[in-house]
Design a protein around this motif. Structure first.
Motif, mmCIF file in Angstrom:
data_model
loop_
_atom_site.group_PDB
_atom_site.id
_atom_site.type_symbol
_atom_site.label_atom_id
_atom_site.label_comp_id
_atom_site.label_asym_id
_atom_site.label_seq_id
_atom_site.Cartn_x
_atom_site.Cartn_y
_atom_site.Cartn_z
ATOM 1 N N SER A 208 0.838 -1.198 0.000
ATOM 2 C CA SER A 208 0.000 0.000 0.000
ATOM 3 C C SER A 208 0.869 1.242 0.000
ATOM 4 O O SER A 208 1.974 1.257 0.547
ATOM 5 C CB SER A 208 -0.891 -0.015 1.256
ATOM 6 O OG SER A 208 -1.463 1.245 1.501
ATOM 7 N N ASN A 209 0.333 2.308 -0.589
ATOM 8 C CA ASN A 209 1.012 3.601 -0.593
ATOM 9 C C ASN A 209 0.255 4.602 0.281
ATOM 10 O O ASN A 209 0.380 5.811 0.103
ATOM 11 C CB ASN A 209 1.143 4.134 -2.024
ATOM 12 C CG ASN A 209 2.240 5.170 -2.151
ATOM 13 O OD1 ASN A 209 3.266 5.083 -1.487
ATOM 14 N ND2 ASN A 209 2.023 6.164 -3.006
ATOM 15 N N ALA A 210 -0.516 4.078 1.231
ATOM 16 C CA ALA A 210 -1.358 4.942 2.060
ATOM 17 C C ALA A 210 -0.520 5.855 2.941
ATOM 18 O O ALA A 210 0.599 5.522 3.350
ATOM 19 C CB ALA A 210 -2.278 4.090 2.934
ATOM 20 N N SER A 211 -1.079 7.015 3.249
ATOM 21 C CA SER A 211 -0.459 7.931 4.197
ATOM 22 C C SER A 211 -0.724 7.448 5.616
ATOM 23 O O SER A 211 -1.620 6.628 5.867
ATOM 24 C CB SER A 211 -1.041 9.330 4.035
ATOM 25 O OG SER A 211 -2.422 9.322 4.391
ATOM 26 N N LYS A 212 0.042 7.979 6.555
ATOM 27 C CA LYS A 212 -0.211 7.658 7.952
ATOM 28 C C LYS A 212 -1.612 8.092 8.359
ATOM 29 O O LYS A 212 -2.312 7.370 9.084
ATOM 30 C CB LYS A 212 0.817 8.324 8.861
ATOM 31 C CG LYS A 212 0.579 8.059 10.349
ATOM 32 C CD LYS A 212 1.596 8.756 11.216
ATOM 33 C CE LYS A 212 1.336 8.474 12.700
ATOM 34 N NZ LYS A 212 0.044 9.037 13.152
ATOM 35 N N ALA A 213 -2.047 9.249 7.882
ATOM 36 C CA ALA A 213 -3.374 9.744 8.237
ATOM 37 C C ALA A 213 -4.462 8.785 7.776
ATOM 38 O O ALA A 213 -5.429 8.520 8.508
ATOM 39 C CB ALA A 213 -3.592 11.134 7.630
ATOM 40 N N ILE A 243 2.874 4.255 6.027
ATOM 41 C CA ILE A 243 2.395 3.118 6.809
ATOM 42 C C ILE A 243 3.420 2.709 7.853
ATOM 43 O O ILE A 243 3.069 2.366 8.985
ATOM 44 C CB ILE A 243 2.072 1.926 5.886
ATOM 45 C CG1 ILE A 243 0.907 2.271 4.963
ATOM 46 C CG2 ILE A 243 1.719 0.688 6.708
ATOM 47 C CD1 ILE A 243 0.574 1.185 3.980
ATOM 48 N N ALA A 244 4.707 2.758 7.477
ATOM 49 C CA ALA A 244 5.734 2.355 8.437
ATOM 50 C C ALA A 244 5.672 3.211 9.697
ATOM 51 O O ALA A 244 5.790 2.699 10.818
ATOM 52 C CB ALA A 244 7.118 2.436 7.799
ATOM 53 N N ALA A 245 5.473 4.506 9.538
ATOM 54 C CA ALA A 245 5.357 5.384 10.700
ATOM 55 C C ALA A 245 4.103 5.066 11.503
ATOM 56 O O ALA A 245 4.134 5.044 12.741
ATOM 57 C CB ALA A 245 5.339 6.848 10.255
ATOM 58 N N ALA A 246 2.990 4.810 10.805
ATOM 59 C CA ALA A 246 1.755 4.446 11.510
ATOM 60 C C ALA A 246 1.960 3.162 12.314
ATOM 61 O O ALA A 246 1.501 3.050 13.460
ATOM 62 C CB ALA A 246 0.618 4.269 10.512
ATOM 63 N N ALA A 247 2.660 2.197 11.718
ATOM 64 C CA ALA A 247 2.903 0.931 12.401
ATOM 65 C C ALA A 247 3.685 1.140 13.691
ATOM 66 O O ALA A 247 3.394 0.516 14.723
ATOM 67 C CB ALA A 247 3.660 -0.019 11.478
ATOM 68 N N LEU A 248 4.664 2.027 13.640
ATOM 69 C CA LEU A 248 5.505 2.244 14.810
ATOM 70 C C LEU A 248 4.827 3.095 15.878
ATOM 71 O O LEU A 248 5.098 2.932 17.069
ATOM 72 C CB LEU A 248 6.822 2.908 14.386
ATOM 73 C CG LEU A 248 7.692 2.115 13.396
ATOM 74 C CD1 LEU A 248 8.952 2.888 13.077
ATOM 75 C CD2 LEU A 248 8.025 0.733 13.946
ATOM 76 N N LEU A 249 3.924 3.987 15.450
ATOM 77 C CA LEU A 249 3.368 4.970 16.381
ATOM 78 C C LEU A 249 1.972 4.643 16.891
ATOM 79 O O LEU A 249 1.591 5.092 17.979
ATOM 80 C CB LEU A 249 3.339 6.348 15.715
ATOM 81 C CG LEU A 249 4.703 6.974 15.401
ATOM 82 C CD1 LEU A 249 4.528 8.257 14.586
ATOM 83 C CD2 LEU A 249 5.464 7.265 16.683
#
Length: 403
Positions: A208-213, A243-249
């Protein structure tokens, strides 16, 4: 009914290490555990006299590992759609400490995915109760993905998320689908994500290329998992957290990690551990049929995959799955992060058990749970494995103990 008593053992669970313990196994389950001081009090003499006694004083014992994302091993692949392929996986995987797994499909024609899931349903209905790794359900990886992040997923078969299509697959699987990996931006209105949450199936962000938002919004609709962190997704960027940032945060997300040092640099694995913590990470293999076989050319979803050493890749150089074994993942996650052995147990067993809904019977060595037990030496190499109370692998029999 055979009784097995492992005595003088060190038991490592996710929450504690307990030395000088016994494990009483009966009928595929753990009947009781406790201190050796209490063995005579907790196990009747007539059972102790006839039981198979195992001296566990060397090494340590951990709960069987659970691989929630695996395509194949030793020439077999979940997409083969045959009982033989599934039997091979179930027989071979205990040698690496895996006692339960989710055979994972790949983006393909709908009828091919249907056939693979139907065969999993048939196998689960007829499979022996012990002696092999348990197929605990299915992981449907694709075809609801973003083409630009397809990676080794055949892009020509990618489609938008569909509740109707998923339901056909769920029926084919015998209601055994445990995880669906999808691109949140291609799930209109998050309809499939919300549906999966309602029926108790894990919705996972992937390819996916989704944004964190957008991911954070999908979490509110039921997204709860992230597939193979850093790979096939919008990555970390200081102005565009993906997504990587969302996964971590995002504390609502559990996160898969391929701890092979190939898919993710060891420092990035350490970053995931420090940011997300052991409670949210799940070590997976994402391994292919080429695992345990010599370097060469193999098939993945109709694509040619070349394996050289620990790296499988497509003709264009795209990395395609892994050669990782779960016992090596167990060692690597400690080496890469400095985590404790107990935390490694959490990330290779207990977290996955909770995520796919089987924690009431797997994920720890305790009374009432399945006797899925891995005996390791002090260098953390597998010595013996019991699947539901039956010896399934030894250090000398890497192909699995024959029934």
């Amino acid at each position: 009914m055979e009784d097995i008593i492992i005595h003088s053992a060190t038991i490592v669970n996710a929450d504690r290490t307990s030395p000088n313990q016994f494990i009483w196994i009966r009928g595929g389950a753990i009947r009781r555990t406790g201190s050796m001081d209490l063995l005579k009090q907790n196990v009747p003499e007539e059972i102790r006299l006839r039981a198979v006694m195992v001296d566990g004083s060397r090494g340590f014992f951990i709960p069987g590992m659970i691989d929630m994302h695996i395509h194949g091993v030793q020439g077999a692949d979940a997409m083969d759609g045959t009982a033989e392929a599934l039997e091979t996986m179930a027989r071979v995987l205990p040698a690496e400490g895996t006692t339960a797994f989710l055979p994972t499909t790949i983006t393909q024609k709908s009828e091919n995915i249907t056939r693979a899931l139907e065969k999993m349903a048939e196998y689960r209905a007829a499979a022996p109760e012990n002696g092999t790794a348990e197929i605990a359900g299915a992981h449907v990886e694709g075809p609801f993905f973003e083409p630009s992040k397809a990676g080794a997923q055949p892009a020509e078969f990618i489609v938008k998320a569909s509740v109707d299509l998923f339901e056909r697959w769920r029926q084919a699987s015998g209601n055994a689908v445990r995880i669906v990996s999808l691109a949140p931006e291609h799930d209109p209105g998050f309809a499939l994500t919300a549906h999966l949450q309602r029926i108790g199936v894990t919705a996972s962000a992937a390819h996916s290329n989704a944004s964190k938002a957008l991911v954070d919004e999908a979490v509110k609709k039921g997204l709860s998992h992230v597939t193979h962190l850093y790979n096939g997704m919008s990555g970390l960027h200081h102005r565009e957290p993906g997504i990587a940032a969302a996964a971590l945060l995002n504390p609502a997300l559990t996160v898969e990690i391929i701890a092979d040092g190939v898919h993710s640099h060891p420092d990035m694995v350490q970053l995931a551990y420090q940011a997300a913590g052991a409670n949210r990470l799940c070590v997976i293999t994402d391994s292919l049929r080429a695992k345990n076989l010599p370097d060469g050319v193999y098939d993945l979803g109709g694509q040619q995959v070349t394996v050289a050493g620990d790296k499988p890749y497509l003709p264009d150089g795209t990395i395609a799955g892994s050669m990782l074994a779960m016992d090596k993942g167990f060692r690597n996650i400690q080496a890469f992060t400095g985590c404790s052995r107990e935390e490694a147990v959490r990330m290779t067993s207990l977290n996955a058990a909770h995520e796919i809904g089987i924690a009431e019977r797997k994920g720890s060595i305790e009374a009432g749970k399945d006797a899925d037990i891995v005996w390791m030496d002090e260098s953390e190499h597998v010595q013996k494995v019991w699947c539901r109370g039956r010896l399934a692998a030894t250090a000398e029999q890497k192909g699995g103990v024959q029934p």
